[in-house]
Design an enzyme around this catalytic site. Sequence first.
Site, PDB file in Angstrom:
ATOM      1  N   GLU A 176       0.775  -1.249   0.000  1.00  0.00           N
ATOM      2  CA  GLU A 176       0.000   0.000   0.000  1.00  0.00           C
ATOM      3  C   GLU A 176       0.808   1.301   0.000  1.00  0.00           C
ATOM      4  O   GLU A 176       0.706   2.100   0.940  1.00  0.00           O
ATOM      5  CB  GLU A 176      -0.972  -0.004   1.187  1.00  0.00           C
ATOM      6  CG  GLU A 176      -2.049  -1.053   1.061  1.00  0.00           C
ATOM      7  CD  GLU A 176      -3.129  -0.950   2.127  1.00  0.00           C
ATOM      8  OE1 GLU A 176      -2.965  -0.168   3.081  1.00  0.00           O
ATOM      9  OE2 GLU A 176      -4.156  -1.644   1.988  1.00  0.00           O
ATOM     10  N   GLU A 284      -5.726  -7.992  -0.688  1.00  0.00           N
ATOM     11  CA  GLU A 284      -6.487  -7.608   0.505  1.00  0.00           C
ATOM     12  C   GLU A 284      -7.916  -7.293   0.115  1.00  0.00           C
ATOM     13  O   GLU A 284      -8.167  -6.460  -0.756  1.00  0.00           O
ATOM     14  CB  GLU A 284      -5.881  -6.393   1.216  1.00  0.00           C
ATOM     15  CG  GLU A 284      -4.667  -6.700   2.069  1.00  0.00           C
ATOM     16  CD  GLU A 284      -4.295  -5.543   2.981  1.00  0.00           C
ATOM     17  OE1 GLU A 284      -5.217  -4.763   3.358  1.00  0.00           O
ATOM     18  OE2 GLU A 284      -3.107  -5.420   3.312  1.00  0.00           O
TER      19      GLU A 284
END
Length: 385
Positions: A176, A284
Amino acid sequence: MKLVFSALASLLSGASATIYYAGVAESSGEFGVWSATQTPGTGLPGRFGVDYAFISEAAVDVHVDQNHLNLFRVAFLLERMCPPATGLGAAFNETHFDYFKEAVDYITVTKGAYAILDPHNYMRYNDPSYQPFSGSVIGNTSDSTAATTEQFGEFWGELASRFNDNERVIFGLMNEPHDMATSLVLANNQAAIDAIRAANASNLIIMPGNSWTGGHSWTEGSDPSSALLNQFKDPLNNTAIDIHEYLDYDFSGGHLECVSDPETNLAALTAWLKENNLKAFITEFGGSNSTSCQEMLPDLINYMADNAEYIGWTAWAAGPFWGPNSPCCTNSTQLGSLEPGSTAVDGSPGLYDTVWLPVIQPLVPTELQWSGPASISGGELTSRA
């Protein structure tokens, strides 16, 4: 007519068999460093088995032997692998690495599954005490304390050299990246890819974008991932895109209700992947045990199965150190996790029993890849049921 039906069956089989890898994200290796006062050095290097751990072998056994999962994303911290005293690069904390390798080997060698190596650092290094916002952005030349793009490449070259003989290991370049220039995300990714290939590692690489590598935002904003991330070069053509996609109103995964339609929000990304002949993993996604999430999580999993651009997924999250806490839902944080045996704070069944088993497990493909190297083209699909 027999030939027509045979051809049609073949086409339908090829269209539906796009998921080669399915499993869970193992989150606990990044635990033990958070500080409400953002105190640098908190929890470093940390005590293995007390402050953090990578996996529970017993839980991996359940996920492989009973649930027939073949993919685990194993989180770790750069600051534990490469202590700030020596800096990001090729100098490792060998004790920490040995613990990490033990977990990866258990997944890949002992259980015969695949493992994504996940530096859970948000493209930052030197201070994980207030993740995801603390630490210097890797490659930020205006920050004298920041690790350089070259150091990031050195780190990945060293890590790749230690796993280049294990075809079941997948290199997830970074968790991320956010709040940085997309050009820098690309530069850091490319440095890592170059170093991995220079280390004689042909392993599958999965590469993040900017803005938390969100699928819904891939083509949006003034500096979107879609504008630059197709410019990476991999001489082996074995790099996929790493996507995260949550279904709550702000796409954070932090709320009880799922309200964001995955088909609508992933359409632009899927078109971009197809246009650029690229594959993706969603490493995710997840949700609570609310009715809305029980309805929408299957929509996301089925969307991946129905679109050949997606070849694998890991749900967020399992891990030995969650206890009653939840990897979702900060407005109701003690529902348990996807770890087998997890319970909520009141002793009731956790998300493993209320979300994984009834909602996600029925959608795990009965056939997955269980042999051969991980790759963007997948391998032979077989059943372990």
